[in-house]
Design an enzyme around this catalytic site. Structure first.
Site, PDB file in Angstrom:
ATOM      1  N   CYS A 286      49.351  20.091  82.043  1.00 49.77           N
ATOM      2  CA  CYS A 286      49.008  19.195  81.037  1.00 49.77           C
ATOM      3  C   CYS A 286      48.213  20.392  79.515  1.00 49.77           C
ATOM      4  CB  CYS A 286      48.060  18.238  81.434  1.00 49.77           C
ATOM      5  SG  CYS A 286      47.172  17.407  79.743  1.00 49.77           S
TER       6      CYS A 286
ATOM      7  N   SER B 144      45.817  19.983  78.361  1.00 53.69           N
ATOM      8  CA  SER B 144      44.436  20.241  78.681  1.00 53.69           C
ATOM      9  C   SER B 144      44.138  21.328  79.650  1.00 53.69           C
ATOM     10  CB  SER B 144      43.805  19.006  78.935  1.00 53.69           C
ATOM     11  OG  SER B 144      43.819  18.144  78.336  1.00 53.69           O
TER      12      SER B 144
ATOM     13  N   HIS C 178      44.465  24.492  77.573  1.00 55.38           N
ATOM     14  CA  HIS C 178      42.862  24.849  76.755  1.00 55.38           C
ATOM     15  C   HIS C 178      42.111  25.493  77.591  1.00 55.38           C
ATOM     16  CE1 HIS C 178      44.251  22.339  73.435  1.00 55.38           C
ATOM     17  NE2 HIS C 178      44.024  21.190  74.013  1.00 55.38           N
TER      18      HIS C 178
ATOM     19  N   HIS D 281      44.570  18.421  86.623  1.00 59.16           N
ATOM     20  CA  HIS D 281      43.773  17.143  86.621  1.00 59.16           C
ATOM     21  C   HIS D 281      44.697  16.217  86.651  1.00 59.16           C
ATOM     22  CE1 HIS D 281      44.935  18.257  82.469  1.00 59.16           C
ATOM     23  NE2 HIS D 281      44.886  16.653  82.399  1.00 59.16           N
TER      24      HIS D 281
ATOM     25  N   CYS E 123      47.289  11.509  84.402  1.00 60.99           N
ATOM     26  CA  CYS E 123      46.907  11.773  83.090  1.00 60.99           C
ATOM     27  C   CYS E 123      48.036  11.338  82.099  1.00 60.99           C
ATOM     28  CB  CYS E 123      46.914  13.268  82.732  1.00 60.99           C
ATOM     29  SG  CYS E 123      46.242  13.596  81.262  1.00 60.99           S
TER      30      CYS E 123
END
Ligand code: CXF
Ligand code: ZN
Length: 372
Positions: A40, A42, A45, A62, A171
């Site tokens: 993902c 994220s 990031h 996640h 997610c």
């Protein structure tokens, strides 16, 4: 036990696959042999430093699925050999948020970025071979061959489901689908713009279609994603927000879209300004994307937002209740209503995870998935 996982050792450093040591499961904890973990934005990031955490090294991931291999004490929800999907926010079922039907805000989720035990925050379940604590992203850290998590972070699923596909329920599916269904509150006949057609945006498109939208305009600069958008329910796919705004106005007597969902990979204030400029008076903009922690706010007119009675809605996990919504999404998938297989563009081994992030940054995937 010993395992291997992909960790970020400092902000701005790429993922490295290293040896890790897992604690024995304590009360209410389970050990899971990972089957798959989606990649993902994220997670990226963490590697770019846009998202900084309290514990380095930090094991990312996640959006996972796997098989339970050991239980701590006091676990009644799952058994060894059960298949599970991870929820990136735990759902304890007992805090005031879970009790009120807002599991996306569960109090156990507060430690997502320190990566410690959510129920005992000064302790960590994963360590380096020389004994340093390793954080687990969202208290699960699914980029690992094995992980140990609180049972509040897993949801049991049937064994016949393809684990490398249903990991996405953890997610991008819930986050995107819920952004339209719960947070934008799409209604039959609505005109909705979905900004960004990655894993989350494609599911915002599916959610808008499920909620009865009459016109779903997907926006993405990547041609492949625009081409695929119609399979997920988009009625139109365009390359820019200017074009999306024009199209929405042309279909609404010049009023503008009823709702817009921002699902871009890296959120900036300009995205919010652009989205607001495309929605009508009384319309809603949902912020689903994650902004860098250093974001500088947004260049929007507060006067205009108030005078036009527009609603800006923040969104975590698409406002979903994972314990209710993940089983519901499984059923929709079985019934052919929720498209999941086509979201998985490419799979990678854990050792090739760096290529997975390179492909994500190049816009090549709806979702890349690490399989173990
Ligand atoms: C993120 C939000 C920040 C913590 C990890 C999960 N949401 C979706 O990717
Ligand atoms: Zn995510």
């Amino acid at each position: 036990m010993k395992t291997r996982g992909a960790v970020v050792v400092a902000p701005g450093r790429p993922y490295e696959v290293v040896d890790l040591v897992l604690d024995e499961p304590r009360a209410r904890e389970v050990v899971v042999k990972m089957s798959a973990s989606g990649i993902c934005h994220s997670d990226d990031h963490l590697a770019t430093g846009d998202l900084q955490v309290q514990t380095y090294p930090f094991c990312g991931g996640h959006e996972g699925s796997g098989v339970v291999v050991a239980l701590g004490t006091d676990v009644t929800e799952v058994e060894v050999d059960d298949h599970v999907v991870f929820s990136f926010v735990p759902a304890c079922g007992r805090c005031r948020w879970c009790a009120a039907g807002q599991q996306n805000l569960c109090d156990l989720g507060a430690h997502a970025l320190s990566g410690c035990r959510p129920d005992d925050p000064s302790t960590w379940r994963v360590h380096t071979p020389d004994g340093r604590p390793v954080g687990q992203m969202s208290s699960i850290g699914t980029f690992s061959e094995h992980t140990v998590v609180n049972v509040a972070s897993v949801i049991k699923v049937d064994r016949d489901l393809p684990l490398h596909v249903i990991c996405l329920l953890g997610c991008c599916v819930s986050t995107g689908w819920g952004s339209s269904v719960n947070d934008a509150r799409v209604e039959p006949g609505d005109t909705i713009i979905v900004m960004g057609l990655g894993g989350i945006g494609m599911n915002a498109v599916q959610g808008a279609r499920h909620a009865g939208a009459g016109c779903v305009i997907g926006v993405d600069p990547v041609a492949m994603k625009r081409t695929l958008a119609s399979d997920f329910g988009a009625t139109h796919a365009v390359a820019s927000m200017q074009e999306a705004g024009r199209l929405a106005r042309s279909r609404t007597d010049g009023q503008g879209a009823d709702k817009a969902v921002i699902a871009v990979g890296v959120l900036a204030g300009d995205h919010l300004a652009e989205a607001l400029s495309t929605v009508r008076k009384g319309g809603t903009v949902v912020i689903t994307s994650v902004a860098p922690m250093t974001d500088l706010g947004a260049p929007i007119s507060l006067f205009q937002v108030a005078m036009l009675h527009q609603r800006i809605q923040g969104s975590i996990y698409g406002g979903c209740n994972p314990r209710r919504d993940i089983p519901r999404q499984v059923q929709m998938y079985r019934d052919g209503q929720l498209i999941l297989d086509e979201l998985v563009t490419k799979t990678y081994s854990l050792d090739d995870i760096g290529q997975g992030f390179a492909d994500l940054r190049s816009g090549l995937n709806l979702r890349g998935v690490v399989t173990f």
